[in-house]
Every structure is written in structure tokens, then in C-alpha cells.
Design an enzyme around this catalytic site. Structure first.
Site, mmCIF file in Angstrom:
data_model
loop_
_atom_site.group_PDB
_atom_site.id
_atom_site.type_symbol
_atom_site.label_atom_id
_atom_site.label_comp_id
_atom_site.label_asym_id
_atom_site.label_seq_id
_atom_site.Cartn_x
_atom_site.Cartn_y
_atom_site.Cartn_z
ATOM 1 N N ASP A 68 -1.789 10.893 -2.253
ATOM 2 C CA ASP A 68 -2.193 9.852 -3.198
ATOM 3 C C ASP A 68 -2.514 10.426 -4.565
ATOM 4 O O ASP A 68 -2.453 9.734 -5.582
ATOM 5 C CB ASP A 68 -3.403 9.087 -2.659
ATOM 6 C CG ASP A 68 -2.963 8.216 -1.498
ATOM 7 O OD1 ASP A 68 -2.881 8.738 -0.372
ATOM 8 O OD2 ASP A 68 -2.642 7.044 -1.745
ATOM 9 N N ARG B 273 0.865 -1.170 0.000
ATOM 10 C CA ARG B 273 0.000 0.000 0.000
ATOM 11 C C ARG B 273 0.907 1.228 0.000
ATOM 12 O O ARG B 273 2.120 1.114 0.101
ATOM 13 C CB ARG B 273 -1.007 0.000 1.163
ATOM 14 C CG ARG B 273 -0.622 -0.601 2.454
ATOM 15 C CD ARG B 273 0.485 0.103 3.198
ATOM 16 N NE ARG B 273 0.247 1.516 3.338
ATOM 17 C CZ ARG B 273 1.178 2.406 3.583
ATOM 18 N NH1 ARG B 273 2.458 2.048 3.713
ATOM 19 N NH2 ARG B 273 0.900 3.682 3.698
ATOM 20 N N ALA C 80 0.863 5.138 -2.212
ATOM 21 C CA ALA C 80 0.694 5.447 -3.633
ATOM 22 C C ALA C 80 1.878 5.035 -4.521
ATOM 23 O O ALA C 80 1.699 4.293 -5.497
ATOM 24 C CB ALA C 80 0.381 6.930 -3.783
HETATM 25 O O1 MRU Z 1 -4.462 3.340 2.223
HETATM 26 P P1 MRU Z 1 -2.978 3.502 2.092
HETATM 27 O O2 MRU Z 1 -2.209 2.945 3.230
HETATM 28 O O3 MRU Z 1 -2.487 3.016 0.744
HETATM 29 O O4 MRU Z 1 -2.792 5.076 2.100
HETATM 30 C C1 MRU Z 1 -1.489 5.604 2.011
HETATM 31 C C2 MRU Z 1 -1.450 7.072 2.138
HETATM 32 O O5 MRU Z 1 -2.453 7.734 2.265
HETATM 33 C C3 MRU Z 1 -0.116 7.728 2.002
HETATM 34 O O6 MRU Z 1 -0.044 8.896 2.760
HETATM 35 C C4 MRU Z 1 0.092 8.107 0.516
HETATM 36 O O7 MRU Z 1 -0.102 6.988 -0.278
HETATM 37 C C5 MRU Z 1 1.417 8.662 0.258
HETATM 38 S S1 MRU Z 1 2.642 7.434 0.342
HETATM 39 C C6 MRU Z 1 4.147 8.031 -0.026
#
Ligand code: MRU
Length: 363
Positions: free
Chosen positions: A256, A67, A69
């Protein structure tokens, strides 16, 4: 899928690289196999999973084995490279058709992070530009290896840009996990903190637990503790009070998707941090690579993922709410540009007015 035998790192210092930081890659291409750290098992168990089909990779993205982005962008690209390996097509149009089928499946896993679509499109473009099916398979594999390496290099660059904002002794509030585990390595928001520490600054990090999936408690606290960077875990509900006590100098979060009109989509809870930061006069910065910017869409064209009720009515499998209670579980929220001080990117700081500066710096 299968776990790597045991935890190769238990009791060792193997997480710690030359610079003293967590240097294991979250997702990596290993000659026809995709290897990932299983983030669902952290922090209690460190293990790898290995995948050989695009269906397995899609499932890993959906269930958050991987997980964050940038990490899901690279993982999806590698899922397509697996599809290329498995395709029986002997001509280029046949191979591209097989890849498009797998691409549709991978695209349907999570809707909000634009990096997912960026990773898929980049691999498809590479395949379409090839001259034969055989050549396309080779090109796709070199492309995903390049994406893997580029991710770490980009985060280091972005980290250096952001580190210049951090003063010695600062306490930085973050949200979720925008660290090494959310990328191939080094991290975005946590990359900024790592780079500041590399500059010799003492930086403390305030880590909200990030309900309901607990990425702050499970992943950010794990990474920072491994790296010896001082951090304090707080309930999400303590953010405003900490700010009112003067215990937050700056907010640095990941993203994201950042739309062309400057709206920042990130983990649920980010918006309230931005509102509270403005109330208390604290600078607020998203840190994100070019691949997180969506120059095609405005904020009202983005889908916010709604995840299952079980994440809210249970804590790690244990029920905490009455049966049948209605639940809303948006995984992300949207912070408007007027609450953003500046955006930290590998191309430098992006400052207001964002509608103009995003177009100019991300073209
Ligand atoms: O639901 P997730 O854990 O995939 O969400 C991740 C986030 O919201 C992070 O802050 C975002 O992806 C930035 S990662 C460098």
C-alpha cells in the site's frame, strides 16, 4: 448507485480473456459514470455498481466496494473527474476550487495507501495546468482514462519482472488480495503469478484467508479459481507451520505504501509472513508499481488505518466475541527493509540497500 442487472457472467466463461485470464476491469470510466465491480458481494454475487458523484465514489472507497491500493488510486481520480463534470464553474480557478473540495473529501477516505493521494494529485495537477474550465474538464477525463489503461500495462510489465524469479513447480505464499481486483486489472502480486503461468510454469498459490475482511478467502481464491491457477486456502494462523513443513518456496505480496527508507506497508499479517520467511530462509518480495512508492516520507510518518471493531467481533454479520470486549483492528502493518529480499516493480527488481536503490530507481 445501482447494481447491474443480474450477473452477466453467471455460468459463462466471460471472465476469461485472450490469455485465459480474468480480464474484466475492476474500475472503469464510462463516459461520465464510474463503474466498479462490487467487491463486498464477492464471491457469492458478481455485480457492478455505477456512480455519478464524487460522494458516492468516496463512500465506495471507505466501505471497500473498491479496495486495493492501485484500484483506489484510479477510483479516487475518477471521483474527481465526476466532480469536474458536475462543476458549474465557468472559469478555471472556480473549477479548480470545486475539485479541491472533492479532493479533500476523497483524501479522507483511507489513510494508508499512497496511491489514493497519487491519483488525486495527478488529476489536480492536470486541471491546474489547463487553460480554461472547459479544457480542464476534457483534460481531466482523458487523464483518468489514461490512468486506467496505464495501470493494466504497468502490472503486466511488473508481472514479467517478477515471473523470472519463479521456478516451475514453485508454491508462492501471498497475503490479502493483490490481484486483478486490487488494481484496474491483472494485479501486482497475482500479476507476477499470472505472468509466470503465461511463461508456461506450474505455480501453486497458498492463500491465507486474511482476517478480518477476508480478502484472501473471498477475492484471491475467487480470482485464482476463475483463472484455473491452483491455490490452497489456509487459515492465517497456519502460515508458520506451512513454512516449517517446506511448503512455501517464495512469498510475494502487494504493498500500500513503500517509504523512501524501504519500509513496506501492506495488509495486516504481512509482517509476520516476512519474519517467518526469514526464519525459514524463504525469499520475501513485495510487488508494487511506482505509484506505491512514497519518496517524501519515512516509515514513522505513515498513518496505519484503524478500522471498526465490528470487523473483528463479527464474521460477516454474526457475532463471535462477547459484547464490550476491547478491540484493536489495524488494517495494515509495516515490514522493515531488512526482511525484504527484493522489490518487484515495473522498473525492474529493486535490491538492498533500499534507501539508495529506491531513490535511484524511482526518481
Ligand atoms: O484493505 P485493502 O483490501 O484495501 O488492502 C489491500 C492490500 O493490502 C493489498 O495487498 C495492497 O493494496 C496491494 S494491492 C495491489
Amino acid at each position: 448507485m445501482g447494481d447491474a442487472p443480474g450477473n452477466p457472467l453467471a455460468g459463462s466463461n466471460a471472465f476469461v480473456g485472450v490469455a485465459g485470464f480474468f480480464t474484466l476491469r475492476t474500475v472503469t470510466w464510462d463516459d461520465g459514470r464510474v463503474r466498479m465491480i462490487d467487491q463486498t458481494a464477492l464471491p457469492n454475487r458478481f455485480s457492478y455498481v455505477v456512480y455519478t458523484t464524487p460522494e458516492q465514489v468516496a463512500s465506495a472507497i471507505r466501505t471497500m466496494v473498491v479496495r486495493g491500493a492501485p484500484a483506489i488510486g484510479v477510483a479516487a481520480a475518477m471521483g474527481l473527474a465526476l466532480a469536474a463534470r458536475r462543476s458549474r464553474a465557468t472559469d478555471l480557478p472556480g473549477l479548480v476550487r470545486d475539485l479541491e473540495k472533492s479532493a479533500a473529501m476523497l483524501r479522507s477516505t483511507r489513510p494508508t495507501a499512497v496511491n489514493l493521494f497519487w491519483g488525486i494529485d495527478r488529476v489536480l495537477a492536470k486541471a491546474r495546468a489547463s487553460t480554461s474550465a472547459k479544457r480542464a474538464k476534457e483534460d481531466v477525463e482523458s487523464e483518468v482514462k489514461r490512468m486506467e489503461d496505464e495501470d493494466v500495462a504497468t502490472n503486466r510489465k511488473l508481472g514479467g519482472v517478477g515471473a523470472d524469479l519463479i521456478r516451475d513447480g514453485d508454491t508462492v505464499l501471498t497475503q490479502c488480495n493483490a490481484g486483478s481486483l486490487a488494481t484496474v486489472g491483472y494485479g501486482t502480486a497475482l500479476g507476477v503469478i499470472r505472468a509466470a503461468v503465461e511463461q508456461g510454469k506450474l505455480v501453486k498459490v497458498l492463500v491465507p484467508e486474511t482476517r478480518p475482511a477476508l480478502q484472501g478467502a473471498r477475492l484471491t481464491a475467487f480470482e485464482l479459481a476463475r483463472d484455473g491457477i491452483p491455490c490452497t486456502l489456509i487459515p492465517d494462523t497456519a502460515v508458520g507451520y506451512m513454512m516449517s513443513l517446506g511448503r512455501v518456496d517464495r512469498v510475494v505480496v502487494g504493498a500500500d505504501r513503500i517509504t523512501r527508507d524501504g519500509y513496506v506497508f501492506n495488509k495486516i499479517g504481512t509482517y509476520q509472513e516476512a519474519v517467518l520467511a526469514r526464519r525459514h530462509g524463504i525469499p520475501f518480495h513485495p510487488a508494487a508499481p511506482r505509484s506505491t512508492f512514497d519518496l517524501e516520507r519515512a516509515h514513522d510518518q505513515v498513518t496505519i488505518e484503524e478500522r471498526g471493531a465490528e470487523e473483528v467481533v463479527q464474521i460477516r454479520g454474526r457475532r463471535i466475541a462477547p459484547k464490550g470486549v476491547p478491540v484493536s483492528n489495524p488494517a495494515f502493518d509495516m515490514t522493515p527493509p531488512e526482511l525484504v529480499t527484493s522489490m518487484i516493480t515495473e522498473r525492474g527488481l529493486v535490491v538492498p540497500p533500499f534507501e539508495e536503490t529506491i531513490a535511484a530507481s524511482m526518481a
